[in-house]
Structures are given as structure tokens and as C-alpha cells.
Design an enzyme around this catalytic site. Structure first.
Site: not given
Length: 419
Positions: A273, A345
């Protein structure tokens, strides 16, 4: 934006969609009222304009004795027309605001619930059983001189990084493979701008609930994109497309930027992230009746790419409460990350139906030559985050990482070894 005709005919479906998303169904009634008010305002203004025009013709034919009274009546009507037009402009603005507050209507197959309530569609491959203690992607990246987080933070701040040496080649190879596969499947390759105007960012639905994720250059009134979906959606804004030969497909390669607001403390280690990453994104324009089949094609191409880099993954149907405002349905492909013991994901493909194209005035001509709103879809074909799964799943006991065969021609070696 949703179709107002559909809203008028099936308001309960739109209310149910709002509720399933966890959003306010009362906004549907606000929109219905705004729509009715606008139509009434248009009718009033149109009638007053017609009356004023008819009176003007009478003035031209009137006798000198009758003309002053008619002119006075004309001045009074003119003032009423201006007042009615101002009310129409206000009604237009109120309708636009109410219209933009409603998310896309979800498809009936979308599972209810939130982030954890997805429907599992398929699982491909088995998570690898290691006979040694696997390292996470950052430990591998640092030992192999692929990733430099420390200097990334020194230069740009937290959640920035350098890809170095074979790390850079690995990403470039992965993105190049994705681009080649897309072009082979009929996509037009694009390198789009990554700064866009507010109307383009808003038109794709990224200035709603997730506006805090977007970087804005206030002095320029421009936004940095978080995906090349945005400029590709804006590419044909205000145009009428020829879709007679089937969907029009583009694939964009760009750097992407996300503020990651509200994610403090989450995935702070490594490159899962981050604020800047690269991505190859598919984007398709098609007729609305072809959108579901096109969605399945985009998913199939994503799965083909995951197979090429030899990753175990699963496909999930995202629940209503976890959909972005533009998506009517979304499928994610999640790869197994060994050191986290879970799937993460890697790709997402969304069917946005006519929601984005209606905002951006992108249309096509039907079989009768009448302009109709197009459907838009998008799907990830490769992104920086894939390096996490590639490094962890292909690591070896000696600390090296095997390069997937499909990437070897781009990387130039079969194994990444520690210095």
C-alpha cells in the site's frame, strides 16, 4: 450517473441498490423530487417564452393605440421569463447535485454485505508448502537489491520507494508482458496523461466518497490519477463512438498516485500500500447490452496474465457494500501471499454500465442512428503490487527468487540471487 428514465420507472430498485451499498436510500426521493422540479421549471419557462414570442408578433400588428399596452405587457412577460430561466438554472443545479449523489445501480447477482461478504467464484492453484521459513517480499527485495524503502522515504517520505536493478527490470518486464498480451487481444496501447481536469476525475466517480484518496494540485486545478481508467474514460468524453464493429478497447500504462488516507497503520511494510505505483489498465467502451459479456472477457484476460506469472489465486465477486460508486459489479483476482497466509488483491475488473459515460457524455449510434449512452468497463492487467506475490511465491531456500518463465526474456535472468 444513473438513467433518470430507469429511476422514474423503477425507484424501488434504485432504493434497494442504495441500501445494499450501505448508502442512504432517501437520496432516491431527493433525486425524484429534483427531477420533477426541474421538469416543471422547464415547462414553465418554455410556456412563458412562447407567450412572450406570441405577444411580440401581436405588437408588430397592433394599432398605435393598442401598442403601448402590449409593450408594457411584453416588458412584464420578459421579466417573468428571466425569473423563470433563473429558476430553471437553479433546478438544473439541484438536479445535478442530487443525481451525482446516487451511486450506480448494482446488478442483481451482486452479493449483499461488506468487504468480507464476497462470493467465491474460483480458486486456481494451491498455496505452496515451504520446507523452509519463507521471507516476506521486503526482506527478499532488500537482500536481492530489488527494493529500497529507506532511500525512498529519504527522498519522498513514507510509503515511497525505489525499485533498483533487477527489481526495476522485473516490474518493467511484467508490465511489458501485460501490454503485449493486451495488444494481441485487440487493445490499442496508450500512455495517457496522469494529470486530469476536475470534470474528468468527477466524471469517472472518483470525487465522491473516495475523494480523500486523490491528490490535487490546487494551483493548477488538476488531479493526479490513481488509475489510467480516469484519462481513458475521458478520452472520448463528449464524443459519439462507432461501436458497429464491437467494443472499442484501450490499454493504458501509467504511474498512479493515491494518498492512502485513512489507511494509517495498514500494510506499512513494503510495497503493498504505497503512494505511487505503475499499472497497466484495460478500458473498454461497448453497447450496454454487450457489457456483461465484455466483463467476462476482461476477467479472462486477467486470469491469463496471472497464469503467465505462475501465481495461485482466487476470483471473488465483490459484495455491494465494497463496490466503488461507479461499479455495478466487480470481480477481484487475489493472489496467495505466503508470509501473510492469505489472499491479497492483484486485479480488479468493474462493469460501470452507463454510469461514467452518462457523466462524460460518451455515446454511440444505435441501429437506427440515434445516439445512446455507451457502457464502460475497466480491468487491471498488471501493477507494482504483483511483485509482492511474485517474490514470495517463487522464493527458494537459498534466498534467491525464480523468475517466471514468461518474464525471463524481459528480466534477462532465470534466477535473482543475493549479492
Amino acid at each position: 450517473m444513473i438513467d433518470l428514465k430507469f429511476l422514474r420507472e423503477q425507484p424501488d430498485v434504485v432504493r434497494a441498490s442504495q441500501s445494499a451499498r450501505g448508502e442512504n436510500p432517501a437520496l432516491v426521493d431527493v433525486l425524484l423530487e429534483a427531477d420533477a422540479s426541474r421538469r416543471a421549471a422547464i415547462a414553465t419557462a418554455d410556456k412563458l417564452r412562447a407567450d412572450h414570442k406570441a405577444l411580440g408578433k401581436l405588437v408588430g400588428k397592433a394599432t398605435p393605440e393598442d401598442r403601448p399596452a402590449l409593450l408594457a405587457q411584453g416588458q412584464e412577460l420578459s421579466a417573468k421569463v428571466k425569473e423563470a430561466e433563473a429558476e430553471q438554472h437553479q433546478a438544473d443545479a439541484a438536479l445535478d447535485a442530487a443525481h451525482r449523489a446516487i451511486s450506480n445501480v448494482i446488478q442483481s447477482e451482486v452479493p449483499p454485505g461488506g468487504e468480507e461478504d464476497f462470493r467465491l467464484i474460483d480458486t486456481v492453484g494451491e498455496p505452496r508448502a515451504f520446507d523452509f521459513e519463507p521471507k516476506d517480499h521486503l526482506a527478499l527485495g532488500e537482500s536481492l537489491n530489488l527494493i529500497d524503502m529507506e532511500r525512498g522515504a529519504k527522498v519522498s517520505g513514507s510509503r515511497f520507494f525505489f525499485l533498483t536493478g533487477y527489481g526495476a527490470l522485473l516490474q518493467l518486464g511484467m508490465l511489458q508482458l501485460a501490454a503485449q498480451k493486451a495488444v494481441a487481444n485487440g487493445f490499442t496501447m496508450m500512455i495517457p496523461p496522469v494529470l486530469v481536469r476536475p470534470e474528468i476525475m468527477g466524471g469517472t466517480g472518483f470525487l465522491g466518497a473516495h475523494a480523500e484518496e486523490v491528490y490535487k494540485l490546487a494551483d493548477e486545478d488538476l488531479y493526479l490519477v490513481g488509475t489510467s481508467e480516469v484519462p481513458l474514460a475521458g478520452y472520448h468524453s463528449g464524443e459519439i463512438l462507432d461501436l458497429s464493429a464491437g467494443p472499442k478497447r484501450y490499454v493504458g500504462w501509467s504511474s498512479c498516485f493515491r494518498r492512502e488516507a485513512g489507511s494509517y497503520g495498514k500494510d506499512t511494510r513494503g510495497i503493498i500500500r504505497v503512494h505511487q505505483f505503475d499499472k497497466v489498465e484495460m478500458f473498454s467502451y461497448c453497447r450496454p447490452e454487450d457489457a456483461d459479456a465484455e466483463h467476462q472477457r476482461l476477467l479472462a484476460w486477467e486470469r491469463e496474465m496471472l497464469a503467465a506469472v505462475e501465481l495461485p489465486y482466487r476470483v471473488i465477486d465483490i459484495a455491494a457494500g465494497d463496490l466503488g460508486s461507479s461499479a455495478a459489479r466487480k470481480f477481484d483476482c487475489e493472489a496467495w501471499v505466503p508470509t501473510q497466509g492469505r489472499y491479497r488483491e492483484l486485479t480488479s475488473t468493474s462493469n460501470c454500465t452507463t454510469f461514467q459515460a452518462r457523466r462524460l457524455a460518451t455515446r454511440y449510434r444505435d441501429e437506427n442512428g440515434k445516439p445512446q449512452t455507451a457502457a464502460t468497463l475497466n480491468g487491471t492487467l498488471a501493477t507494482t503490487r504483483w511483485l509482492v506475490a511474485i517474490l514470495e511465491n517463487h522464493q527458494q531456500a537459498d534466498g534467491s527468487v525464480r523468475v517466471p518463465a514468461a518474464l525471463v526474456p524481459f528480466v534477462g535472468t532465470e534466477v535473482l540471487r543475493p549479492n
